[in-house]
Design an enzyme around this catalytic site. Structure first.
Site, PDB file in Angstrom:
ATOM      1  N   THR A  11       0.827  -1.216   0.000  1.00  0.00           N
ATOM      2  CA  THR A  11       0.000   0.000   0.000  1.00  0.00           C
ATOM      3  C   THR A  11       0.857   1.261   0.000  1.00  0.00           C
ATOM      4  OG1 THR A  11      -1.613  -1.233   1.294  1.00  0.00           O
ATOM      5  CG2 THR A  11      -1.885   1.149   1.246  1.00  0.00           C
ATOM      6  N   GLU A 120       8.745  10.396   9.163  1.00  0.00           N
ATOM      7  CA  GLU A 120       7.542  11.247   9.200  1.00  0.00           C
ATOM      8  C   GLU A 120       6.263  10.426   9.010  1.00  0.00           C
ATOM      9  OE1 GLU A 120       7.253  14.975   9.436  1.00  0.00           O
ATOM     10  OE2 GLU A 120       5.377  13.999   9.942  1.00  0.00           O
ATOM     11  N   LYS A 196       2.491   5.362  18.261  1.00  0.00           N
ATOM     12  CA  LYS A 196       2.608   6.693  17.660  1.00  0.00           C
ATOM     13  C   LYS A 196       2.832   7.769  18.721  1.00  0.00           C
ATOM     14  CE  LYS A 196      -0.123   5.401  13.607  1.00  0.00           C
ATOM     15  NZ  LYS A 196      -1.494   5.249  13.103  1.00  0.00           N
TER      16      LYS A 196
HETATM   17  N1  HSE Z   1      -3.792   1.264  11.024  1.00  0.00           N
HETATM   18  C1  HSE Z   1      -3.304   2.596  11.035  1.00  0.00           C
HETATM   19  C2  HSE Z   1      -4.476   3.531  11.288  1.00  0.00           C
HETATM   20  C3  HSE Z   1      -2.646   2.900   9.723  1.00  0.00           C
HETATM   21  O1  HSE Z   1      -5.613   3.091  11.167  1.00  0.00           O
HETATM   22  O2  HSE Z   1      -4.253   4.688  11.626  1.00  0.00           O
HETATM   23  C4  HSE Z   1      -1.841   4.138   9.723  1.00  0.00           C
HETATM   24  O3  HSE Z   1      -0.809   4.105  10.655  1.00  0.00           O
END
Ligand code: HSE
Length: 350
Positions: A11, A120, A196
């Protein structure tokens, strides 16, 4: 002309090809994708003849200065990134698992070799957040970074509210739209958001923070349509919010579903969109908003890093290790709690 190699043509890797081939801005339009590393073949693709399964071919080609790692996983992806940095190649990645687990080592190796390790795209999809955090808050002590950082759960919560979808139905459509992780458990249980916020908190507080050190991670498994309807009666929506906040010389970091009131910009974040709020001591609150997942938005973030690597605008400087006790125990959390009429308690985000 800058020669690059893309590791993993899924992707994001495919999106990087699309973005570069449609770009007419320098220096990106001068990028040549010399190799694509993948176990699959792509006979009908315009770059089908550049696909290889041999990483050594890339490693030993001195004309390749940037390796784009969009493979996913934290095994081979880590090994190839490390080898590329040691060989003096810049590495750009969207792979938050590798950044979370091995970022400290990879940044040190990048610094030692005078190259960059840039990520990033690992947080917030297409939202530029890591480069601004690294360079635009020079006058600030960062007090708080908070975010809706997972597109899949935000999409699901939005559709549970607007269409009465179940969690399972929401996961299925998020998967079909390419938002969800291969194993959606990481999205639903809050682990993706945790990785994150750990990355963002690490940059904001200048330390290496792994998601495993986050003391409280709660996903959306227990959020019901009833909760969402009751929240609505209070003028709130339910969103999975990740928070990293300075408390004295320590940090509170957690991921949990929150009630978000309509005075917060996060109240308006719908579908697979993400938002990141950064509060600095000088600038106050700044909010970044955009597409947090998907092929082209994530590829756009990768391309920004490719540009920074080519132009020399970015520099990788190793950060400090996180000392014991820096992240507060969950018992020290003083978040405002709201009890819904059905007795369920949620943290309140403002
Ligand atoms: N699975 C992650 C989301 C993809 O839904 O944000 C992007 O990091």
């Amino acid at each position: 002309m800058t020669n690059i190699a893309i590791l993993g043509f899924g992707t994001v890797g495919g999106g990087v090809y699309e973005a570069i081939s449609h770009c007419n801005k320098k220096p990106l339009c001068d990028v040549n994708i010399k190799y694509i590393l993948d176990l699959r073949t792509f006979p009908d693709h315009p770059l089908g003849d550049r696909v290889t399964t041999d990483f050594d071919k890339i490693l030993n080609d001195e004309s390749v200065s940037i390796v784009v790692e969009t493979m996913g996983g934290d095994g081979v992806a880590y090994k190839f990134s490390l080898a590329a940095l040691k060989a003096g190649k810049n590495v750009v990645t969207s792979n938050k698992a590798v950044v979370d687990k091995f970022g400290a080592e990879l940044e040190r190796v990048a610094e030692e070799n005078g190259v960059v390790y840039l990520y990033e795209a690992s947080v917030g999809g297409g939202i530029p957040i890591i480069a601004p955090l690294n360079s635009c808050f020079m006058a600030d002590d960062i007090i708080r970074v908070a975010g809706i950082l997972n597109g899949t759960t935000n999409y699901i919560l939005t559709h549970m509210q607007s269409e009465g979808k179940s969690l399972e139905e929401g996961i299925k459509s998020a998967q079909e739209l390419g938002y969800a992780e291969a194993d959606p458990h990481a999205d639903i249980a809050g682990l993706d958001s945790a990785r994150k916020i750990a990355i963002l908190a690490g940059i904001a507080f200048d330390k290496y923070i792994s998601y495993e050190s986050i003391p409280y991670i709660e996903g959306i498994e227990n959020v019901t349509s009833e909760d969402i309807a009751l929240a609505e009666q209070l003028g709130c929506v339910i969103r999975l919010v990740a928070v990293a906040e300075k408390v004295g010389d320590k940090a509170k970091i957690l991921v949990a579903p929150h009630l978000v009131g309509n005075t917060s910009l996060f109240h308006a974040i719908r579908e697979a969109f993400n938002a990141v709020s950064v509060t600095g001591s000088a600038v106050g609150e700044v909010v970044f908003y955009g597409q947090g997942a998907g092929s082209l938005p994530t590829a756009a973030a990768v391309c920004g890093d490719i540009e920074r690597a080519i132009s020399g605008k970015a520099k990788t400087v190793a950060r400090k290790d996180c000392e014991d006790g820096f992240i507060l125990d969950i018992n020290s959390d003083t978040s405002k709690m709201i009890t819904l009429p059905n007795g369920k308690k949620y943290r309140y985000f403002e």
